[in-house]
Design a protein around this motif. Structure first.
Motif, PDB file in Angstrom:
ATOM      1  N   LEU A   1       0.831  -1.202   0.000  1.00  0.00           N
ATOM      2  CA  LEU A   1       0.000   0.000   0.000  1.00  0.00           C
ATOM      3  C   LEU A   1       0.865   1.250   0.000  1.00  0.00           C
ATOM      4  O   LEU A   1       0.586   2.221  -0.724  1.00  0.00           O
ATOM      5  N   LEU A   2       1.928   1.241   0.798  1.00  0.00           N
ATOM      6  CA  LEU A   2       2.826   2.395   0.814  1.00  0.00           C
ATOM      7  C   LEU A   2       3.494   2.593  -0.542  1.00  0.00           C
ATOM      8  O   LEU A   2       3.633   3.731  -1.016  1.00  0.00           O
ATOM      9  N   ALA A   3       3.904   1.488  -1.169  1.00  0.00           N
ATOM     10  CA  ALA A   3       4.507   1.601  -2.494  1.00  0.00           C
ATOM     11  C   ALA A   3       3.510   2.143  -3.504  1.00  0.00           C
ATOM     12  O   ALA A   3       3.865   2.934  -4.391  1.00  0.00           O
ATOM     13  N   GLU A   4       2.242   1.734  -3.386  1.00  0.00           N
ATOM     14  CA  GLU A   4       1.204   2.232  -4.284  1.00  0.00           C
ATOM     15  C   GLU A   4       1.046   3.747  -4.149  1.00  0.00           C
ATOM     16  O   GLU A   4       0.955   4.471  -5.139  1.00  0.00           O
ATOM     17  N   VAL A   5       1.044   4.235  -2.919  1.00  0.00           N
ATOM     18  CA  VAL A   5       0.883   5.677  -2.683  1.00  0.00           C
ATOM     19  C   VAL A   5       2.111   6.440  -3.179  1.00  0.00           C
ATOM     20  O   VAL A   5       1.985   7.474  -3.853  1.00  0.00           O
ATOM     21  N   MET A   6       3.302   5.942  -2.874  1.00  0.00           N
ATOM     22  CA  MET A   6       4.520   6.650  -3.265  1.00  0.00           C
ATOM     23  C   MET A   6       4.683   6.665  -4.783  1.00  0.00           C
ATOM     24  O   MET A   6       5.007   7.706  -5.371  1.00  0.00           O
ATOM     25  N   PHE A   7       4.450   5.530  -5.424  1.00  0.00           N
ATOM     26  CA  PHE A   7       4.589   5.502  -6.877  1.00  0.00           C
ATOM     27  C   PHE A   7       3.481   6.309  -7.548  1.00  0.00           C
ATOM     28  O   PHE A   7       3.704   6.937  -8.577  1.00  0.00           O
TER      29      PHE A   7
ATOM     30  N   THR B   1      16.004   5.767 -11.215  1.00  0.00           N
ATOM     31  CA  THR B   1      17.112   4.809 -11.246  1.00  0.00           C
ATOM     32  C   THR B   1      16.594   3.395 -11.452  1.00  0.00           C
ATOM     33  O   THR B   1      17.208   2.591 -12.170  1.00  0.00           O
ATOM     34  N   ALA B   2      15.456   3.075 -10.831  1.00  0.00           N
ATOM     35  CA  ALA B   2      14.855   1.761 -11.064  1.00  0.00           C
ATOM     36  C   ALA B   2      14.485   1.594 -12.537  1.00  0.00           C
ATOM     37  O   ALA B   2      14.741   0.536 -13.141  1.00  0.00           O
ATOM     38  N   LYS B   3      13.906   2.608 -13.145  1.00  0.00           N
ATOM     39  CA  LYS B   3      13.553   2.521 -14.559  1.00  0.00           C
ATOM     40  C   LYS B   3      14.790   2.333 -15.433  1.00  0.00           C
ATOM     41  O   LYS B   3      14.777   1.554 -16.392  1.00  0.00           O
ATOM     42  N   LEU B   4      15.876   3.053 -15.120  1.00  0.00           N
ATOM     43  CA  LEU B   4      17.089   2.926 -15.923  1.00  0.00           C
ATOM     44  C   LEU B   4      17.662   1.518 -15.872  1.00  0.00           C
ATOM     45  O   LEU B   4      18.360   1.086 -16.801  1.00  0.00           O
ATOM     46  N   ASN B   5      17.382   0.797 -14.783  1.00  0.00           N
ATOM     47  CA  ASN B   5      17.890  -0.557 -14.632  1.00  0.00           C
ATOM     48  C   ASN B   5      16.831  -1.615 -14.948  1.00  0.00           C
ATOM     49  O   ASN B   5      16.960  -2.775 -14.538  1.00  0.00           O
ATOM     50  N   ASP B   6      15.762  -1.216 -15.664  1.00  0.00           N
ATOM     51  CA  ASP B   6      14.696  -2.137 -16.086  1.00  0.00           C
ATOM     52  C   ASP B   6      14.051  -2.841 -14.898  1.00  0.00           C
ATOM     53  O   ASP B   6      13.776  -4.050 -14.938  1.00  0.00           O
ATOM     54  N   VAL B   7      13.822  -2.095 -13.829  1.00  0.00           N
ATOM     55  CA  VAL B   7      13.191  -2.613 -12.619  1.00  0.00           C
ATOM     56  C   VAL B   7      11.847  -1.921 -12.450  1.00  0.00           C
ATOM     57  O   VAL B   7      11.745  -0.698 -12.613  1.00  0.00           O
ATOM     58  N   ASP B   8      10.812  -2.696 -12.130  1.00  0.00           N
ATOM     59  CA  ASP B   8       9.500  -2.134 -11.882  1.00  0.00           C
ATOM     60  C   ASP B   8       9.552  -1.303 -10.595  1.00  0.00           C
ATOM     61  O   ASP B   8       9.760  -1.867  -9.510  1.00  0.00           O
ATOM     62  N   PRO B   9       9.374   0.017 -10.648  1.00  0.00           N
ATOM     63  CA  PRO B   9       9.529   0.838  -9.441  1.00  0.00           C
ATOM     64  C   PRO B   9       8.559   0.468  -8.332  1.00  0.00           C
ATOM     65  O   PRO B   9       8.924   0.489  -7.150  1.00  0.00           O
ATOM     66  N   ARG B  10       7.329   0.129  -8.682  1.00  0.00           N
ATOM     67  CA  ARG B  10       6.341  -0.173  -7.653  1.00  0.00           C
ATOM     68  C   ARG B  10       6.713  -1.468  -6.910  1.00  0.00           C
ATOM     69  O   ARG B  10       6.678  -1.515  -5.680  1.00  0.00           O
ATOM     70  N   ALA B  11       7.064  -2.515  -7.651  1.00  0.00           N
ATOM     71  CA  ALA B  11       7.473  -3.762  -7.002  1.00  0.00           C
ATOM     72  C   ALA B  11       8.751  -3.569  -6.198  1.00  0.00           C
ATOM     73  O   ALA B  11       8.902  -4.138  -5.109  1.00  0.00           O
ATOM     74  N   TYR B  12       9.666  -2.749  -6.725  1.00  0.00           N
ATOM     75  CA  TYR B  12      10.917  -2.479  -6.017  1.00  0.00           C
ATOM     76  C   TYR B  12      10.655  -1.781  -4.689  1.00  0.00           C
ATOM     77  O   TYR B  12      11.174  -2.181  -3.639  1.00  0.00           O
ATOM     78  N   LEU B  13       9.831  -0.731  -4.704  1.00  0.00           N
ATOM     79  CA  LEU B  13       9.549  -0.002  -3.472  1.00  0.00           C
ATOM     80  C   LEU B  13       8.846  -0.887  -2.454  1.00  0.00           C
ATOM     81  O   LEU B  13       9.144  -0.834  -1.256  1.00  0.00           O
ATOM     82  N   ALA B  14       7.897  -1.717  -2.913  1.00  0.00           N
ATOM     83  CA  ALA B  14       7.168  -2.584  -1.988  1.00  0.00           C
ATOM     84  C   ALA B  14       8.112  -3.559  -1.302  1.00  0.00           C
ATOM     85  O   ALA B  14       8.048  -3.762  -0.081  1.00  0.00           O
ATOM     86  N   ASP B  15       9.013  -4.175  -2.060  1.00  0.00           N
ATOM     87  CA  ASP B  15       9.919  -5.152  -1.469  1.00  0.00           C
ATOM     88  C   ASP B  15      10.934  -4.486  -0.548  1.00  0.00           C
ATOM     89  O   ASP B  15      11.240  -4.993   0.537  1.00  0.00           O
ATOM     90  N   VAL B  16      11.457  -3.332  -0.964  1.00  0.00           N
ATOM     91  CA  VAL B  16      12.450  -2.641  -0.133  1.00  0.00           C
ATOM     92  C   VAL B  16      11.814  -2.176   1.180  1.00  0.00           C
ATOM     93  O   VAL B  16      12.419  -2.289   2.256  1.00  0.00           O
ATOM     94  N   LEU B  17      10.589  -1.667   1.122  1.00  0.00           N
ATOM     95  CA  LEU B  17       9.933  -1.204   2.341  1.00  0.00           C
ATOM     96  C   LEU B  17       9.655  -2.361   3.301  1.00  0.00           C
ATOM     97  O   LEU B  17       9.635  -2.165   4.523  1.00  0.00           O
TER      98      LEU B  17
END
Length: 535
Positions: A198-204, A490-506
């Protein structure tokens, strides 16, 4: 030659039959004319669509980013409108065809069918079975199954909300009666009730999709969940603060590069009774054009004004090559006596070309047109060597680009001597000649790009976002935006889904060792497996 009309029938029944036949022929002719007209309309629209597509591709190939941005958006909008119109005409034509018998197709012709890509294989499938008759509809005999025909349609359900109950079991020792329970799990926000997804959804949504918090709150309310804007704002501030170590690590990685791109864009900031103009800066490290092994990254920072001292403060410790436009605020970075070491300027050919391109497009000036043609020849060579090693790029430039650059320099000086110094063309030429060593530096270093487009691309999302969020609420809001843009871009430049990245990191960050923070950077991040994610 005159056509003699056929005699009218004397019998009333024959007259009725003739009238009905002529009426049927007229209706058929009108239907055929309508079909031909609709077909012509579809073909005209298709021709127009292809023209726009060709123009878009030409602009994409030969135009620089600034020239593409406004014109390309117009072309894409017009292209969408045309495709919608073609679909509407096709639907209307299909509806008319269903109301009357289908005419026979000429031999060798087949109706146009759109090519369809298969639906993604990773999506789960839900089977809806339409049972065949158990007996033959024709004779009532027994039937046997031959197989099945499967057609697929893509569907989406609204977001699914649920509550996770973190249950910690308690036990009591029968001997000493001590009470023990499982340790409390880590949460992205201490004592918070929002999960990492949910936090990743709001931030993205705020920084990736440029949706202000009041719009997100309204969307959640329509789904039956009341989340006040103040609650969402508290989440955003807390998450941005907890992610700051990652932002600092990305900035350090960018400053450690041999060559960087730099640019800035204005950002309206709310002030008393009005807005003032702040700045969002980006520093991009991208070694992919010369086959560098280090991952790309984009670091952003905010400043309340445009003074060059802000870039100087952010780039403390950096030495190397910086590609940027001719912004006067960068001048102090290029001075030989810089405390942290020299920064070498590499000028942007896109900015130089832009001045000639505008003159060629607006005034059709022959000098400007010729300048664009000569510069485009250099761009053509660069497209061929993009992604090669620095040594290979340098060898090709020495053989093919240097003669073109030397000829361009002589031609520009000759044209400048014939023009009035106050003319627009002379100013465009003077812009290049005054900075000629910076423009030609790419001939001696294979790592240097011809343009600063990497930084301009990194700022494109901010330019789009300004239309939605209108202004930043404060200087602190600008700094938070810079931090989140750093992670998302930076996530986009490395072909990483930003939303999934933020959710997992959080979900991992609260219990992650500080000394291993590099494991959570976008280029080191690994997407969690479905089993572990479900657990």
């Amino acid at each position: 030659m005159t056509t003699v009309p056929e005699p009218l029938p004397s019998d009333l029944a024959e007259a009725h039959a003739m009238i009905l036949a002529e009426r049927a022929a007229r209706l058929a002719a009108e239907a055929e004319a309508a079909t031909a007209k609709a077909t012509k309309r579809v073909l005209d629209l298709e021709i127009e669509r292809l023209k726009l597509e060709i123009a878009r591709l030409k602009r994409h190939r030969f135009g620089t980013s600034s020239e593409r941005s406004s014109r390309l958006e117009q072309l894409e909008l017009a292209l969408c409108e045309l495709e919608e119109t073609v679909a509407a005409v096709d639907a209307a034509q299909a509806l008319r065809a269903a109301e009357r018998p289908e005419p026979e197709q000429p031999r060798g012709t087949t109706p146009r069918k759109p090519a369809r890509r298969p639906l993604p294989a990773h999506l789960p499938r839900t089977r809806v079975v339409y049972p065949a008759p158990t007996t033959c509809p024709c004779c009532g005999g027994a039937v046997r199954k031959l197989g099945e025909e499967i057609t697929e349609s893509l569907e989406r359900l609204p977001a699914r909300w649920f509550v996770i109950q973190h249950v910690r079991e308690k036990v009591s020792c029968r001997c000493c009666e001590a009470i023990n329970e499982a340790p409390a799990p880590f949460h992205p926000i201490a004592r918070g009730r929002a999960g990492p997804n949910l936090l990743a959804e709001v931030m993205f949504g705020k920084y990736g999709l440029h949706l202000p918090l009041n719009r997100q709150s309204a969307c959640f309310a329509r789904e039956g969940i009341d989340l006040d804007v103040s609650t969402l704002a508290g989440w955003v501030g807390t998450v941005a603060g907890s992610l700051q170590p990652l932002t600092d690590a990305i900035a350090a990685h960018v400053r450690a590069g041999h060559r960087i791109h730099a640019d800035e864009t204005p950002v309206p900031v709310l002030a008393k009774g009005k807005t003032r103009e702040g700045r969002l800066w980006t520093i991009v490290r991208d070694d992919r054009p010369f086959a560098g092994a280090d991952p790309p990254a984009a670091a952003y920072f905010y400043s309340p004004d445009r003074r060059g001292v802000h870039a100087e403060r952010f780039l403390q410790g950096f030495t190397g090559i910086m590609q940027a436009d001719a912004f006067s605020g960068f001048g102090r970075l290029y001075k030989p006596g810089r405390a942290f070491g020299p920064i070498v300027e590499a000028a942007c050919w896109s900015h130089a070309r832009r001045g000639f391109f505008e003159l060629a497009e607006l005034q059709k000036g022959p000098i400007a047109i010729e300048a664009v043609r000569r510069i485009d020849a250099l761009f053509g060579i660069e497209r061929e060597i993009n992604g090669l090693s620095a040594g290979q790029r340098l060898a090709v430039r020495a053989e093919r680009s240097r003669p073109l650059v030397d000829a361009l320099a002589a031609w520009l000086r000759d044209q400048y001597a014939r023009l009035s110094a106050k003319s627009a063309t002379a100013k465009a030429i003077d812009y290049m000649l005054k900075r000629w060593p910076s423009f030609t530096r790419f001939l001696d270093d294979g790592t240097i790009c011809l343009t600063n487009n990497a930084a301009e691309r990194a700022l494109r999302g901010i330019a789009v976002g300004r239309r939605n969020w209108t202004f930043a609420g404060s200087d602190e809001g600008g700094r938070r935006a810079a931090a989140m843009y750093t992670l998302i871009e930076t996530a986009k430049l490395n072909d990483v889904d930003p939303r999934a990245y933020l959710a997992d990191v959080l979900s991992r960050l609260p219990g992650h060792p500080a000394r291993r923070i590099d494991d959570l950077l976008p280029w080191n991040w690994q997407k969690p497996q479905p089993i572990s994610a479900a657990a």
